[in-house]
Design an enzyme around this catalytic site. Structure first.
Site, PDB file in Angstrom:
ATOM      1  N   ARG A 178      42.961  62.776  64.828  1.00 37.96           N
ATOM      2  CA  ARG A 178      42.634  62.084  66.079  1.00 37.96           C
ATOM      3  C   ARG A 178      43.599  60.916  66.320  1.00 37.96           C
ATOM      4  O   ARG A 178      43.996  60.656  67.458  1.00 37.96           O
ATOM      5  CB  ARG A 178      41.175  61.606  66.050  1.00 37.96           C
ATOM      6  CG  ARG A 178      40.665  61.188  67.414  1.00 37.96           C
ATOM      7  CD  ARG A 178      39.166  60.962  67.416  1.00 37.96           C
ATOM      8  NE  ARG A 178      38.786  59.823  66.597  1.00 37.96           N
ATOM      9  CZ  ARG A 178      37.519  59.465  66.362  1.00 37.96           C
ATOM     10  NH1 ARG A 178      36.507  60.170  66.867  1.00 37.96           N
ATOM     11  NH2 ARG A 178      37.245  58.422  65.611  1.00 37.96           N
TER      12      ARG A 178
ATOM     13  N   LYS B  36      41.475  57.272  71.155  1.00 37.15           N
ATOM     14  CA  LYS B  36      40.960  55.990  70.664  1.00 37.15           C
ATOM     15  C   LYS B  36      42.099  54.984  70.780  1.00 37.15           C
ATOM     16  O   LYS B  36      42.769  54.687  69.794  1.00 37.15           O
ATOM     17  CB  LYS B  36      40.481  56.157  69.214  1.00 37.15           C
ATOM     18  CG  LYS B  36      39.174  55.420  68.920  1.00 37.15           C
ATOM     19  CD  LYS B  36      38.594  55.807  67.581  1.00 37.15           C
ATOM     20  CE  LYS B  36      37.467  54.906  67.166  1.00 37.15           C
ATOM     21  NZ  LYS B  36      36.222  55.084  67.915  1.00 37.15           N
TER      22      LYS B  36
ATOM     23  N   GLU C 295      29.226  58.719  77.894  1.00 32.22           N
ATOM     24  CA  GLU C 295      29.145  58.044  76.594  1.00 32.22           C
ATOM     25  C   GLU C 295      28.118  56.922  76.590  1.00 32.22           C
ATOM     26  O   GLU C 295      27.746  56.394  77.639  1.00 32.22           O
ATOM     27  CB  GLU C 295      30.513  57.441  76.240  1.00 32.22           C
ATOM     28  CG  GLU C 295      31.579  58.494  76.053  1.00 32.22           C
ATOM     29  CD  GLU C 295      32.378  58.311  74.784  1.00 32.22           C
ATOM     30  OE1 GLU C 295      31.793  58.053  73.722  1.00 32.22           O
ATOM     31  OE2 GLU C 295      33.605  58.436  74.879  1.00 32.22           O
TER      32      GLU C 295
HETATM   33  C1  LIG Z   1      34.973  55.729  67.996  1.00 33.22           C
HETATM   34  C2  LIG Z   1      34.201  56.138  69.202  1.00 33.22           C
HETATM   35  C3  LIG Z   1      33.117  57.032  69.140  1.00 33.22           C
HETATM   36  C4  LIG Z   1      32.547  57.524  67.842  1.00 33.22           C
HETATM   37  O1  LIG Z   1      33.414  58.349  67.123  1.00 33.22           O
HETATM   38  P1  LIG Z   1      33.194  58.614  65.596  1.00 33.22           P
HETATM   39  O2  LIG Z   1      34.373  59.418  65.187  1.00 33.22           O
HETATM   40  O3  LIG Z   1      31.933  59.376  65.438  1.00 33.22           O
HETATM   41  O4  LIG Z   1      33.100  57.289  64.917  1.00 33.22           O
HETATM   42  C5  LIG Z   1      32.532  57.435  70.325  1.00 33.22           C
HETATM   43  N1  LIG Z   1      32.954  56.966  71.519  1.00 33.22           N
HETATM   44  C6  LIG Z   1      33.975  56.086  71.614  1.00 33.22           C
HETATM   45  C7  LIG Z   1      34.386  55.607  72.952  1.00 33.22           C
HETATM   46  C8  LIG Z   1      34.625  55.645  70.461  1.00 33.22           C
HETATM   47  O5  LIG Z   1      35.622  54.759  70.552  1.00 33.22           O
END
Ligand SMILES: *Cc1c(COP(=O)(O)O)cnc(C)c1O
Length: 344
Positions: free
Chosen positions: A84, A187, A223
């Site tokens: 990722r 991210k 989200e």
């Molecule tokens: C990091 C994040 C998540 C959760 O992802 P994980 O891999 O399960 O920790 C969900 N939504 C957003 C916007 C994020 O930044």
């Protein structure tokens, strides 16, 4: 290893940054990665004009190391976090990090910060934060040529100190987290400050977080703050699919476990209209694994959707939560190969 552990009140630490022994860094200059370095400073020196500061050219990850029931330390799904991070890097024109460099960085960081890994059963864990940042000073808007890769570790407390508590969420239409075809699936630093106002409003109204809808039509759930959304309806695990959602590794794990428990998994757009039908609703992410949702308030219509008795996590969410934690802490066999054992 317990005799070498630093003394911290593991139960009462929260999510604030706690300095550890060191972090690890690697510099990308003139088109090539250098050597991995150990750095004792909790600070970083950045050129005033760096692209990360002005234009948000930065990507990060968040993963955890768990001391297990057998004393081993397991890092959860490091390979998926690596993948990722590469996808995020490519989306904003940053170089990908070689897999070996990423793996070595995590291993070295854990070795050097072994004393900061919280004990099994404290509920605390060691949070690892890899980040890749654009360093070249540019006055005009353009990507950097030089980058810094840093991974730091910090112990974080148990998310639910006195048992899992369901929360309330506020659904709003006036704010978007990301653009329909923007970088919501990555991210990257630039995605988060844009959600601060919605989160601030939700919190000041007494809610745990904001629920973001699809930015184009405002008709689908996307989200829950910085966590993914899922719902249980009868025998089905339902979670939204959209280009502007960050693909949560916790959610991906829960989907696999849901299938193992005999549930059907539906990853598809989830219209607001379906909120009345769900049996259980929750947010999921590395921080808390699952945060059950007892109530969703629609800020614009005033309508409130309620789930469960408001006090406890739903039965299926509980099963998923327990199973995932059992794998993370080595209490059940890791048949999916999700955990990487660092110390034996
Ligand atoms: C990091 C994040 C998540 C959760 O992802 P994980 O891999 O399960 O920790 C969900 N939504 C957003 C916007 C994020 O930044």
């Amino acid at each position: 290893m317990s005799k070498d552990r630093v003394e911290l009140d593991w139960q009462s630490i929260g999510f604030d940054y706690i300095e550890t022994a060191c972090n690890v860094r690697c510099y990308y200059r003139n088109g090539a990665w250098g050597e991995l370095e150990v750095d004792k400073s909790a600070e970083i020196s950045i050129p005033l004009g760096a692209s990360c500061l002005h234009y948000g050219q930065e990507a990060f990850e968040g993963l955890k190391a768990f001391e297990g029931v057998d004393g081993r330390v397991r890092v959860f799904r490091a390979d998926d976090h690596y993948e990722r991070l590469c996808e995020s890097a490519e989306a904003i024109l940053m170089p990908i990090i070689p897999k070996e460099l990423f793996d070595d960085a995590i291993a070295l960081l854990l070795e050097k910060n072994r004393a900061y890994i919280p004990p099994y059963q404290s509920g605390a864990t060691l949070y690892l934060r890899p980040m890749l940042i654009g360093m070249t000073p540019n006055v005009v808007v353009k990507p950097a040529q030089d980058f810094t890769f840093v991974v730091y570790a910090t112990p974080v407390g148990p998310y639910f100190r006195s048992g899992i508590r369901p929360c309330r969420m506020l659904m709003m239409r006036d704010y978007d987290r990301v653009a329909p075809r923007g970088t919501g699936h990555c991210k990257v630093g630039g995605n988060y400050a844009s959600g601060f106002m919605a989160e601030h409003i939700a919190k000041s109204e007494g809610y745990a977080s904001a629920i973001f809808l699809d930015p184009l039509t405002k008709t689908y759930i996307e989200e829950c703050g910085a966590a993914n959304f899922f719902a249980i309806k009868g025998n089905r695990y339902i979670t939204p699919k959209s280009q502007s959602i960050l693909p949560s590794i916790t959610n991906k794990s829960l989907m696999t476990l849901a299938r193992e428990l005999g549930l059907e998994v539906e990853e598809r757009p989830v219209p607001i209209g379906e909120l009345v039908d769900f049996d259980e609703v929750g947010a999921c992410g590395t921080g808390a694994v699952i945060t059950p949702i007892a109530e969703i308030k629609d800020y614009d219509t005033g309508h409130t959707y309620k789930y469960g008795n408001g006090e406890e996590i739903g039965a299926i969410s509980r099963k998923l939560y327990d199973l995932l934690q059992a794998i993370q802490y080595g209490r059940v066999a890791d048949k999916y190969g999700w955990t990487l054992s660092i110390f034996n």
